[in-house]
Structure formats: structure tokens, C-alpha cells
Write a protein that holds these residues in place. Structure first.
Motif, PDB file in Angstrom:
ATOM      1  N   GLY A  39     -39.298 -62.634 -24.539  1.00  0.00           N
ATOM      2  CA  GLY A  39     -40.265 -62.987 -23.506  1.00  0.00           C
ATOM      3  C   GLY A  39     -41.684 -63.109 -24.025  1.00  0.00           C
ATOM      4  N   ARG A  40     -41.996 -62.364 -25.087  1.00  0.00           N
ATOM      5  CA  ARG A  40     -43.360 -62.371 -25.622  1.00  0.00           C
ATOM      6  C   ARG A  40     -43.490 -63.230 -26.884  1.00  0.00           C
ATOM      7  NH1 ARG A  40     -46.330 -58.120 -23.079  1.00  0.00           N
ATOM      8  NH2 ARG A  40     -47.880 -58.144 -24.746  1.00  0.00           N
ATOM      9  N   ALA A 255     -42.291 -56.306 -11.208  1.00  0.00           N
ATOM     10  CA  ALA A 255     -42.279 -57.490 -10.347  1.00  0.00           C
ATOM     11  C   ALA A 255     -43.542 -57.556  -9.496  1.00  0.00           C
ATOM     12  CB  ALA A 255     -41.035 -57.479  -9.462  1.00  0.00           C
ATOM     13  N   THR A 258     -46.701 -58.196 -11.949  1.00  0.00           N
ATOM     14  CA  THR A 258     -46.721 -59.436 -12.742  1.00  0.00           C
ATOM     15  C   THR A 258     -46.289 -60.663 -11.952  1.00  0.00           C
ATOM     16  OG1 THR A 258     -44.433 -59.175 -13.517  1.00  0.00           O
ATOM     17  CG2 THR A 258     -46.175 -58.110 -14.816  1.00  0.00           C
ATOM     18  N   ASP A 259     -45.842 -60.463 -10.710  1.00  0.00           N
ATOM     19  CA  ASP A 259     -45.307 -61.560  -9.886  1.00  0.00           C
ATOM     20  C   ASP A 259     -44.114 -62.239 -10.557  1.00  0.00           C
ATOM     21  OD1 ASP A 259     -47.180 -61.256  -7.827  1.00  0.00           O
ATOM     22  OD2 ASP A 259     -48.662 -62.454  -8.911  1.00  0.00           O
ATOM     23  N   ASP A 260     -43.414 -61.499 -11.406  1.00  0.00           N
ATOM     24  CA  ASP A 260     -42.242 -62.031 -12.096  1.00  0.00           C
ATOM     25  C   ASP A 260     -40.995 -61.450 -11.453  1.00  0.00           C
ATOM     26  OD1 ASP A 260     -40.344 -62.995 -13.751  1.00  0.00           O
ATOM     27  OD2 ASP A 260     -41.115 -62.120 -15.592  1.00  0.00           O
ATOM     28  N   ALA A 262     -37.968 -62.157 -11.841  1.00  0.00           N
ATOM     29  CA  ALA A 262     -36.798 -62.032 -12.720  1.00  0.00           C
ATOM     30  C   ALA A 262     -36.571 -60.584 -13.156  1.00  0.00           C
ATOM     31  CB  ALA A 262     -36.952 -62.921 -13.939  1.00  0.00           C
ATOM     32  N   THR A 263     -37.639 -59.789 -13.195  1.00  0.00           N
ATOM     33  CA  THR A 263     -37.475 -58.395 -13.607  1.00  0.00           C
ATOM     34  C   THR A 263     -36.713 -57.579 -12.566  1.00  0.00           C
ATOM     35  OG1 THR A 263     -39.627 -57.779 -12.676  1.00  0.00           O
ATOM     36  CG2 THR A 263     -39.569 -58.432 -15.001  1.00  0.00           C
ATOM     37  N   GLY A 310     -34.245 -60.527 -17.535  1.00  0.00           N
ATOM     38  CA  GLY A 310     -35.475 -60.660 -16.752  1.00  0.00           C
ATOM     39  C   GLY A 310     -36.720 -60.632 -17.617  1.00  0.00           C
ATOM     40  N   VAL A 313     -36.895 -64.023 -19.624  1.00  0.00           N
ATOM     41  CA  VAL A 313     -37.288 -65.145 -18.796  1.00  0.00           C
ATOM     42  C   VAL A 313     -38.783 -65.103 -18.492  1.00  0.00           C
ATOM     43  CG1 VAL A 313     -37.024 -66.210 -16.532  1.00  0.00           C
ATOM     44  CG2 VAL A 313     -35.014 -65.414 -17.786  1.00  0.00           C
TER      45      VAL A 313
END
Length: 313
Positions: A39-40, A255, A258-260, A262-263, A310, A313
Motif C-alpha cells: 500500500g505504501r 477507516a 483515512t476515509d479508506d 477497504a481497511t 485492505g 488497496v
């Protein structure tokens, strides 16, 4: 020696000593660390693969150590409710198990030499401490597992150290690091790696909690002072629930911050975790908790795989 143990083949006995059901505790931290590396943008396949092999070898070496030292110190008795131990059960001679322990740890050190070349001094320190802790868990003058420190050992080495170390060697391979650098920069060990390690640390520790709840009566008789022995069933069950809560809180927190979304994938395992928790909260026998231990390992594997996806992604 019982008829049951006489019927076990030598190959089967060594497989029992290696305890493949514990492998999720070795594999899962590397999977999560690799997911974060993907991811990074610092994923490095060879360091990831070697880290996985090293983790498996340390896990097997620790299992051999536990089998040997628990037997010679009298912690494994005929009344044991857990899985058969090969030393106490007379399946393999104690000297052979001890030799296998040292050979396995030696193999881990050899494998780790590559990781030291990649990651420098921090990996050398981590590797040696991990081997020493694997022996000290049940061996040495002050066995950690016999004095209520097993939970801390698992949380630190199978969670914090294993996940961040797996990420670090990949970041070091991708970005470069000076060999003698003792304290890695935030670029090599970001706060995200520490946060990502917490669910793995928590669920790995819960495996030990279930093991200790099952063994309370035997450990009390043999003088093994686990937290379950010291503080009782209620404490250990509360510990199990709190650690599981920590594991599921981390993806939610990530989540939110980070508004992600997928986590949040690990939350798919919540129904499975609920059935496992119900067993831990109501049962104390080996007949119920041995399967629960295996389910806990499967929960760790599934949670970690989804969490890694997650993070990647």
C-alpha cells in the motif's frame, strides 16, 4: 508409553512437535506487514519471502523449545488436556527434541543473515532477541511463560516486532539504510506499521489466553503461574474479549481517520469471532477449547489476510 503413542510414526511425531496449527501466528504478521508495504509502495518480494521463512523457523524452534522444556520441568503431565506433546509422551527422546530446537534456531539465524544485510543492525538485534525469547519462554532460569509474562512476550514479538520488522526489511530494501543505523527513521517504520501490528498482536495473544484457560488446573498443580492461574477464569475471559475488541477497533479507526473503507474488510470475520468468543466465555475443558484454539488460529489467518488486502488497496 501408551498404545496410542506407540502407534504414532516418527514422521508424524515430528510434525506434532512442529505444531503446524500454530503457523498462522508466524505467517500472519508477515502478511500484514507485506500488505502495508504494498500500500505504501515499498513492497520487496525477496525480503518478504525470507522474512516469512525466518518467522516460520522461529515459530517451529519455539514449539520445539516449549515441548522440551515443559516436559523436563514437569509442566506436561498425563492429565494434560491439550494436544499431545512428543517429549512428555515419549514419542521422541528429549535430547533429540532439544537438538532439533537448536538446529531450527540456527537455520533461522542463517536465513536471517540476508535480512541483516538488507536491514542492518536493527534486524540483527531483533533476530537475536526473537531467538532468545523463543528459548526463554519456557526455558532458562526464569521461564517467561511460567511467571505470567507469556502474554506480553506474544504481544510484543508475534505482533509489534513481527509486523513492523516485516515492513521494515521491505522498506529498507526499497529505500536503502545504513547498516549501523540503530534507530530507523519514520520513513522505514511509520506509525502506520505500529498501528497495523496491534490486531495481529491482540489475536495472537488471545491464542495463548485460550491455551491458558484450558490448562488452568494442570498449570496450578505444576506451579506454572500464568495469568489465568494467578487471576482466574474471569480475568482471562475479560482479557480475551478486550484483546479481540482492540483487534476490531483498529480497522474501524483507520477507516474513520483515512476515509479508506477497504481497511474494514476484517469485519467480515466478526460472526466467526463471535462463535469463538461464546466458547471461550463458557467452556474450560480440552474437548471444547482445543477446537477453539484451532478456530482462533483460523480467525487470525482470515483477519490478517483481509486486513493485508485492505492495507494494500
Amino acid at each position: 508409553m501408551s498404545t496410542r503413542t506407540q502407534e504414532v510414526s516418527r514422521g508424524r511425531a515430528w510434525l506434532m512437535a512442529a505444531r503446524p496449527q500454530t503457523m498462522p501466528a508466524a505467517v500472519s504478521p508477515v502478511v500484514v506487514g507485506t500488505g502495508l508495504a504494498l500500500g505504501r509502495g515499498v513492497f520487496a518480494p525477496l525480503p518478504a519471502l525470507v522474512a516469512l521463512l525466518g518467522a516460520v523457523l522461529i515459530q517451529i524452534g519455539t514449539n520445539f523449545a516449549n515441548d522440551y522444556y515443559d516436559a523436563v520441568q514437569g509442566a506436561d503431565t498425563e492429565d494434560r488436556e491439550g494436544f499431545t506433546r512428543v517429549t512428555a509422551g515419549g514419542l521422541i527422546e528429549p535430547a533429540e527434541v532439544k537438538r532439533a530446537m537448536w538446529l531450527t534456531f540456527a537455520a533461522a539465524i542463517v536465513v536471517g543473515a540476508y535480512l541483516v544485510a538488507v536491514g542492518g543492525l536493527p534486524i540483527l538485534i531483533i533476530g537475536l532477541l526473537s531467538v532468545a525469547a523463543g528459548v526463554a519462554y519456557t526455558g532458562g532460569p526464569y521461564p517467561l511463560g511460567y511467571h505470567g509474562l507469556g502474554d506480553l512476550f506474544v504481544f510484543v514479538f508475534f505482533g509489534l516486532v513481527a509486523v513492523t520488522g516485516s515492513y521494515y526489511v521491505q522498506a529498507a530494501a526499497a529505500l536503502g539504510v545504513e547498516f549501523l543505523t540503530l534507530v530507523p527513521s519514520a520513513e522505514l517504520v511509520p506509525p502506520a506499521a505500529i498501528v497495523a501490528s496491534l490486531p495481529v498482536a491482540a489475536i495472537c495473544t488471545d491464542i495463548l489466553v485460550v491455551n491458558n484457560v484450558r490448562d488452568v488446573e494442570e498449570d496450578t498443580r505444576t506451579g506454572k503461574r500464568t495469568l489465568a492461574v494467578r487471576f482466574g477464569y474471569g480475568f482471562s475471559r475479560a482479557q480475551f474479549v478486550l484483546l479481540l475488541g482492540l483487534a476490531y477497533a483498529v480497522p474501524v479507526a483507520l477507516a474513520v481517520t483515512t476515509d479508506d473503507l477497504a481497511t474494514l474488510l476484517p469485519l467480515l470475520t466478526l460472526p466467526y469471532a463471535a462463535t469463538l468468543t461464546r466458547t471461550v466465555l463458557t467452556e474450560t475443558t480440552g474437548d471444547a477449547l482445543n477446537p477453539a484454539l484451532e478456530r482462533n488460529g483460523k480467525l487470525l489467518a482470515a483477519f490478517s489476510a483481509l486486513f493485508a488486502i485492505g492495507l494494500a488497496v
